[in-house]
Design an enzyme around this catalytic site. Structure first.
Site, PDB file in Angstrom:
ATOM      1  N   HIS A  80      40.379  32.726  44.068  1.00 31.52           N
ATOM      2  CA  HIS A  80      40.195  31.453  43.359  1.00 31.52           C
ATOM      3  C   HIS A  80      38.749  31.260  42.936  1.00 31.52           C
ATOM      4  CE1 HIS A  80      44.035  30.666  45.468  1.00 31.52           C
ATOM      5  NE2 HIS A  80      44.304  29.974  44.381  1.00 31.52           N
ATOM      6  N   GLY A  81      37.833  31.945  43.589  1.00 29.21           N
ATOM      7  CA  GLY A  81      36.416  31.832  43.245  1.00 29.21           C
ATOM      8  C   GLY A  81      35.591  32.357  44.403  1.00 29.21           C
TER       9      GLY A  81
END
Lengths: 478, 370
Positions: A394-395
């Site tokens: 997601h990051g």
């Protein structure tokens, strides 16, 4: 994807679904996949990159096909027609620069032809040249491909690297570096595309053979409904449909029902909840813990309705052309434990991670016979690596990693609890009323655990998250 | 497929009924009365207004029912005997640009105790300011405010609210011409400038399709109620903002007219209409404080809004009318030092609001005792 994009996709897929001839339908899905990669790509502040990002998506896809999914016994000419179905629309998009419809396919005008045409030609040469390479040992090449795909994913997901990438791309585009932002690297669906490509390369590296045509492969990787938010299908499953095994008849009722449910979830529920949900902007503004809890629960519901709404829309659109995409959510918030939550939340991603990370890692950790690790440590390590990767997907930020660790910890504790309490739980099942109460409490605990975990997911800094937890538990901190 | 066609047909039928029924029924104004405010959420301290809803949790809309339903005045209930209900009209300086609700003039006055005829009374003050400069807009809001039976109306005003060309330029007024017309009729005043502007709504503008944005605004207002309730924020507070200009070019024009601005181009009749609308409830007109610049060409212009000559004339005229008509008026145009003005020549800070409220606390008891 905006509502208008969904309506356009719906119209295009409805028409394609009306075609009875499987070959023609497959061909049209391929063309649509190519064109929609460009069409759905949002505007990028770096000049022409709303053309180059989709171009790179298609290039990586075709090269992965050439090295991993093409039948080596067939000459490249055997795929001439299908390659034309892919390269020709790419050419059309490039040439649209000199037509009145120069923003029909791309968010801004495509780049000059002296840039786009040689790029397409170079891609064609690479594809043709790949035939020679296939005769050699490709293990190194697969490793390079895996490294490249993962590196790009890390660059996109890691704000400091994304910023550097933006500066670099701005410098080669002749734009000011000062205005570079990490958010400039808006490469539509790369997270999903990379995982689809990685699964194929890893399988091929392991010796698994699955040969499909270039059209089928491009459709698999870039299938427009699943481009922006999944699900991540498996190539063998998807290719079966495209190889002429479409659903016997288009289930229009099912398709439109899923579309309607998806649109309701996304555009009514999720977008409505967005007004009241916890966000980076409002997290420090709440004046009492009652509103703070409400905002957190609203966010928990918003992210679910948003994501599962998109999945419903993707599945509905897929059904319109006779392809059944895999389910991605199965009422995860109603599950009574964290393991079952993860078996029903973003199912295709967790299955992917389980197949390509968790299982191989567990096997590896267990294979050390000389200095065997205790079972609990194997589970702990595997859970932390797996959930850490899901967080990083997601990051690559501290908070996403903590979010991953939060769930890894939850899964680990749940596993220990389950192992210790197995017999007692079996005994409890004999007393249905108490067991129902136990399930209710388990559900509440699981929901609270997941909801509290979202704090790390929403907020950018650990300090913000900690302050928010204090607010949740103790009310306003002066 | 057949089931799908049936659903499609039913949907089209419902849509057709909605489209056909909406135009004659015009439910949008009435729908504005449905509100979570003053129930699930606390009422807003000031009327909905804003251009950055995502950060202000507030935005501008023109449905007066919705605006008042979201305001805490709608949840105020009946007055108890020890309370005096006061409404404060006016522009952005009353509404409180850059000020928190409790820092505004109304906020400063609210809860203050005054002695009336030997008994202590608490002021229950409602901020009904709205950040546009137009007396017609004030009149429109005053007409609504009367439903809540105020004991006193404070009406801060400034010259910029008077020109006829400003009266209908505000979106709130333009979208509520019918109600303004009724208000004028009730007051038996028919300004000439209004007669020519009334117009009629087209069929298209009354259709569901045309009013979809207004309907969505009603839903948005309720949704933003959550964050208003949770955070108490109803406007964007920028870290930095431009200070009001104090150096000017030698320009003596007001609304493109040099020198004195003609009286016939001013909407003095709106004040008359306001007084008639208020009936027995006293109105205190307040010439609101403004920045008086001391920079370049300050002998020609007081500030961004006003050239000296035009303002002085209007100022005299205002005081004359107050005297000749026996209006209750307070002239506070120069009571605040320049340092308290924030981002405009009429926006003052908390310090300014405190000074103004203290001045008013000297006047209000006397006025109420009359």
């Amino acid at each position: 994807m905006f509502l208008l994009d969904i309506v356009i996709l719906l119209a295009a897929f409805f028409i394609i679904g009306l075609i009875r001839n499987p070959k023609l339908r497959t061909a049209l899905i391929t063309v649509a996949s190519v064109l929609f990669v460009f069409y759905l790509q949002p505007l990028v502040p770096i000049r022409n990159f709303d053309y180059w990002f989709p171009f790179l998506t298609l290039s990586f896809t075709l090269l992965t096909w050439a090295f991993c999914a093409r039948d080596p016994d067939l000459p490249i000419q055997a795929n001439r027609d299908e390659l034309a179905l892919i390269l020709f629309p790419m050419l059309i998009v490039a040439l649209s620069r000199h037509t009145p419809f120069n923003t029909l396919f791309t968010a801004s005008r495509p780049p000059a032809l002296w840039l786009s045409l040689p790029a397409i030609a170079f891609l064609f040469i690479l594809l043709t040249g790949s035939v020679q390479l296939l005769k050699k040992n490709l293990t190194v090449l697969y490793s390079v491909l895996i490294t490249l795909l993962i590196s790009l994913l890390v660059i996109i997901k890691m704000p400091c690297l994304a910023l550097k990438a933006s500066e670099f791309l701005r410098s080669i585009s002749g734009q000011q570096i000062d205005s570079a932002l990490a958010s400039d690297i808006r490469w539509l669906g790369y997270s999903y595309i990379a995982f689809r490509l990685l699964s194929v390369v890893i399988d091929r590296k392991k010796g698994r053979k699955l040969f499909v045509s270039p059209g089928q492969f491009v459709s698999y990787v870039c299938f427009p409904p699943a481009l922006a938010a999944g699900p991540i299908d498996r190539l063998d499953r998807f290719a079966k449909s495209l190889a002429g095994n479409f659903l016997a008849s288009i289930p229009y009722d099912d398709a439109f029902q899923r579309l309607a449910i998806g649109a309701f979830k996304k555009f009514i529920l999720a977008d409505g909840l967005a007004f009241i949900a916890l966000s980076q902007q409002n997290h420090a503004q709440f004046q009492s813990s009652c509103w703070t809890w409400s905002a957190l629960i609203a966010y928990s519901l918003q992210i679910y309705f948003d994501f599962s709404g998109y999945t419903d829309i993707a599945i509905g659109l897929g059904l319109l052309v006779g392809i059944r995409l895999p389910e991605n959510f199965n009422h995860p918030y109603l599950k009574p434990d964290i393991a079952r939550f993860w078996n029903n939340w973003h199912m295709t991603l967790t299955q992917w991670i389980r197949s390509y990370v968790f299982n191989p890692l567990t096997r590896k950790l267990r294979s050390n016979k000389q200095r065997p690790l205790p079972q609990w440590l194997i589970v702990l390590l595997a859970q932390f690596v797996t959930m850490g990767l899901i967080g990083a997907w997601h990051g690559v930020t501290f908070n996403f990693l903590i979010w991953g660790a939060w769930h890894a910890f939850g899964l680990f504790i749940h596993q220990l609890y389950n192992d210790r309490m197995k017999d007692r739980l079996l005994a409890l099942q004999q007393r249905p009323q108490i067991y129902q109460l136990y399930l209710l409490l388990s559900w509440l605990l699981t929901f609270l655990f997941v909801a509290l975990g979202w704090v790390w997911f929403v907020l950018a800094e650990p300090g913000d998250a900690m302050a928010f937890y204090r607010m949740l538990l103790m009310g306003r901190i002066p | 497929m057949r089931r799908l066609l049936r659903i499609l047909l039913k949907t089209l039928l419902i849509l057709a009924i909605l489209l056909a029924g909406y135009t004659p029924l015009q439910p949008e104004p009435m729908l504005g009365k449905i509100s979570f405010y003053n129930g699930l959420f606390p009422g807003r301290e000031r009327l909905p207004f804003g251009e950055t809803p995502r950060t202000a949790y507030n935005f501008s809309l023109s449905n007066l029912n919705a605006m008042f339903s979201s305001h805490k005045i709608s949840g105020a209930g009946k007055l108890v005997s020890e309370e005096i209900r006061v409404v404060v009209l006016g522009d952005s300086s009353t509404w409180g640009t850059l000020l928190k609700p409790e820092e505004t003039l109304a906020g400063q006055l609210d809860g203050k105790i005054i002695e009336l005829n030997g008994t202590e009374q608490t002021l229950q003050v409602f901020n009904l300011g709205y950040p546009t400069l137009s007396l017609s807009k004030d009149l429109l809001l005053l007409n609504r405010a009367m439903e809540y039976q105020p004991d006193l109306i404070l009406w801060p005003l400034t010259m910029e609210s008077f020109p006829i060309d400003k009266q209908l330029a505000t979106a709130l007024v333009a979208d509520n011409l019918k109600e303004l017309s009724t208000t004028f009729q009730k007051a038996s005043i028919s300004p000439q400038w209004f007669e020519s502007e009334k117009g009629t709504e087209s069929w298209w503008s009354r259709s569901l399709f045309s009013q979809r944005r207004a309907l969505w605004d009603l839903i948005r207002l309720q949704l933003y109620g959550f964050l208003w309730a949770g955070t108490g924020i109803d406007q964007d507070y920028p870290q930095d903002y431009p200070k009001p200009t104090i150096d000017f070019q030698a320009d003596d024009t007001f609304h493109s007219i040099s020198g004195v601005y003609p009286d016939e181009l001013m909407a003095w009749d709106v004040l008359e209409a306001g007084l008639k609308t208020a009936g027995d409830t006293p109105i205190l007109f307040i010439n609101e404080p403004m920045l008086i610049s001391n920079g370049e060409n300050s002998d020609i212009r007081y500030n961004f809004y006003y050239p000296v000559e035009a303002y002085d004339y209007w100022h005299r005229e205002f005081l004359n009318r107050c005297k000749s008509n026996q209006w209750h008026c307070q002239d506070y145009w120069d009571i605040l030092p320049n340092i308290v003005f924030t981002n405009s020549a009429i926006h003052y800070n908390l310090e300014g609001a405190v000074v103004l409220s203290e001045k008013l606390m000297e006047t209000i008891p006397k006025l109420l005792e009359q």
